[in-house]
Motif scaffolding. Structure first.
Motif, PDB file in Angstrom:
ATOM      1  N   GLN A  75       0.835  -1.187   0.000  1.00 33.14           N
ATOM      2  CA  GLN A  75       0.000   0.000   0.000  1.00 33.14           C
ATOM      3  C   GLN A  75       0.876   1.246   0.000  1.00 33.14           C
ATOM      4  OE1 GLN A  75      -2.367   0.464   3.505  1.00 33.14           O
ATOM      5  NE2 GLN A  75      -3.615   2.098   2.651  1.00 33.14           N
ATOM      6  N   ALA A  76       0.552   2.195  -0.860  1.00 32.40           N
ATOM      7  CA  ALA A  76       1.224   3.493  -0.886  1.00 32.40           C
ATOM      8  C   ALA A  76       0.189   4.520  -1.306  1.00 32.40           C
ATOM      9  CB  ALA A  76       2.394   3.470  -1.859  1.00 32.40           C
ATOM     10  N   SER A  77       0.427   5.751  -0.976  1.00 34.97           N
ATOM     11  CA  SER A  77      -0.489   6.832  -1.328  1.00 34.97           C
ATOM     12  C   SER A  77       0.136   7.700  -2.400  1.00 34.97           C
ATOM     13  CB  SER A  77      -0.763   7.710  -0.105  1.00 34.97           C
ATOM     14  OG  SER A  77      -1.345   6.971   0.926  1.00 34.97           O
ATOM     15  N   PHE A  78      -0.702   8.295  -3.257  1.00 39.77           N
ATOM     16  CA  PHE A  78      -0.200   9.297  -4.176  1.00 39.77           C
ATOM     17  C   PHE A  78       0.258  10.487  -3.343  1.00 39.77           C
ATOM     18  CE2 PHE A  78      -3.522   7.310  -6.974  1.00 39.77           C
ATOM     19  CZ  PHE A  78      -2.636   6.717  -7.854  1.00 39.77           C
ATOM     20  N   GLU A  79       1.421  10.993  -3.626  1.00 43.21           N
ATOM     21  CA  GLU A  79       1.955  12.097  -2.822  1.00 43.21           C
ATOM     22  C   GLU A  79       1.600  13.431  -3.473  1.00 43.21           C
ATOM     23  OE1 GLU A  79       5.925  13.557  -0.434  1.00 43.21           O
ATOM     24  OE2 GLU A  79       6.050  11.774  -1.665  1.00 43.21           O
ATOM     25  N   GLU A  80       0.386  13.878  -3.191  1.00 40.30           N
ATOM     26  CA  GLU A  80      -0.080  15.162  -3.708  1.00 40.30           C
ATOM     27  C   GLU A  80       0.796  16.281  -3.146  1.00 40.30           C
ATOM     28  OE1 GLU A  80      -4.196  17.790  -4.014  1.00 40.30           O
ATOM     29  OE2 GLU A  80      -4.169  15.959  -2.802  1.00 40.30           O
ATOM     30  N   ASP A  81       1.101  17.249  -3.981  1.00 38.31           N
ATOM     31  CA  ASP A  81       1.891  18.441  -3.654  1.00 38.31           C
ATOM     32  C   ASP A  81       3.388  18.185  -3.522  1.00 38.31           C
ATOM     33  OD1 ASP A  81      -0.345  20.097  -3.712  1.00 38.31           O
ATOM     34  OD2 ASP A  81      -0.764  19.769  -1.589  1.00 38.31           O
ATOM     35  N   ALA A  82       3.845  16.946  -3.751  1.00 41.20           N
ATOM     36  CA  ALA A  82       5.293  16.739  -3.818  1.00 41.20           C
ATOM     37  C   ALA A  82       5.810  17.678  -4.909  1.00 41.20           C
ATOM     38  CB  ALA A  82       5.627  15.290  -4.152  1.00 41.20           C
ATOM     39  N   THR A  83       6.916  18.367  -4.627  1.00 45.31           N
ATOM     40  CA  THR A  83       7.394  19.415  -5.523  1.00 45.31           C
ATOM     41  C   THR A  83       8.840  19.158  -5.931  1.00 45.31           C
ATOM     42  OG1 THR A  83       5.927  20.967  -4.396  1.00 45.31           O
ATOM     43  CG2 THR A  83       7.664  21.924  -5.748  1.00 45.31           C
ATOM     44  N   PHE A  84       9.104  19.379  -7.217  1.00 48.35           N
ATOM     45  CA  PHE A  84      10.421  19.120  -7.795  1.00 48.35           C
ATOM     46  C   PHE A  84      10.893  20.323  -8.596  1.00 48.35           C
ATOM     47  CE2 PHE A  84       8.340  15.117  -7.215  1.00 48.35           C
ATOM     48  CZ  PHE A  84       9.325  14.240  -6.804  1.00 48.35           C
TER      49      PHE A  84
END
Length: 187
Positions: A75-84
């Motif tokens: 199980q993993a979550s989409f990482e919303e707002d991760a910034t690159f």
């Protein structure tokens, strides 16, 4: 660059065409008429007019799908707002890169982000923001060499683990041997 040929006899059917593109540019297969028709000249040796030809740089995009590890390998979550930050590596940093050679990617609710079209070259992808308690992914490089290609990456970062040290004392500050301490997740 400019190139000048040797002298050739005037004629109506002279033309030029690119047969090999410069590194990082698209091949231009257009047939350009030279304009060396005999009627245009009155002296023995002449220069045909310059032919402006513009090269088109190869451009590609970088796409990221970002997951956040939840401590469960299934199980993993989409990482919303991760910034690159994405920037041309030879510039040395995001700030030093030209506006056309850098971009900021912010992941949507599905952990997805895609850059604008970036010109041929090696780009560094550097994560600048992620969820609390999770390590940022290490920088990595992307080589853009194919026009119109989207270079796709699926990234997962790991939970950050640490040690907890505790001890129990009484009201006078004397340590209590054999005391039980519980650790819990407040989330």
């Amino acid at each position: 660059g400019v190139f000048i040929t040797s002298y050739y006899p005037c004629g109506d059917d002279w033309s030029i065409r690119e047969i090999e593109a410069s590194k990082g540019y698209l091949l231009d297969s257009t047939l350009y008429p030279v304009g060396a028709e005999e009627k245009n000249y009155t002296v023995e040796y002449n220069k045909a007019p310059a032919i402006p030809v513009f090269e088109q740089v190869i451009k590609g995009q970088i796409a990221i799908t970002k997951y956040a590890d939840n401590g469960d390998r299934f199980q993993a979550s989409f990482e919303e707002d991760a910034t690159f930050e994405v920037y041309l590596k030879s510039a040395g940093s995001f700030e030093m890169a030209k506006e056309t050679e850098r971009d900021i990617l912010i992941c949507d609710e599905y952990g997805f982000a895609e850059s604008k079209s970036l010109p041929y070259g090696i780009y560094t992808v550097h994560q600048v923001y992620g969820w609390d308690g999770r390590a940022l992914v290490e920088d990595f490089d992307v080589l853009i060499t194919e026009d119109g290609k989207v270079y796709e990456y699926v990234l997962t970062n790991q939970l950050v683990y640490g040690e907890v040290t505790g001890f129990k004392v009484d009201e006078e500050g004397v340590g209590l041997a054999g005391a039980t301490i519980g650790i819990f997740d407040p989330g």
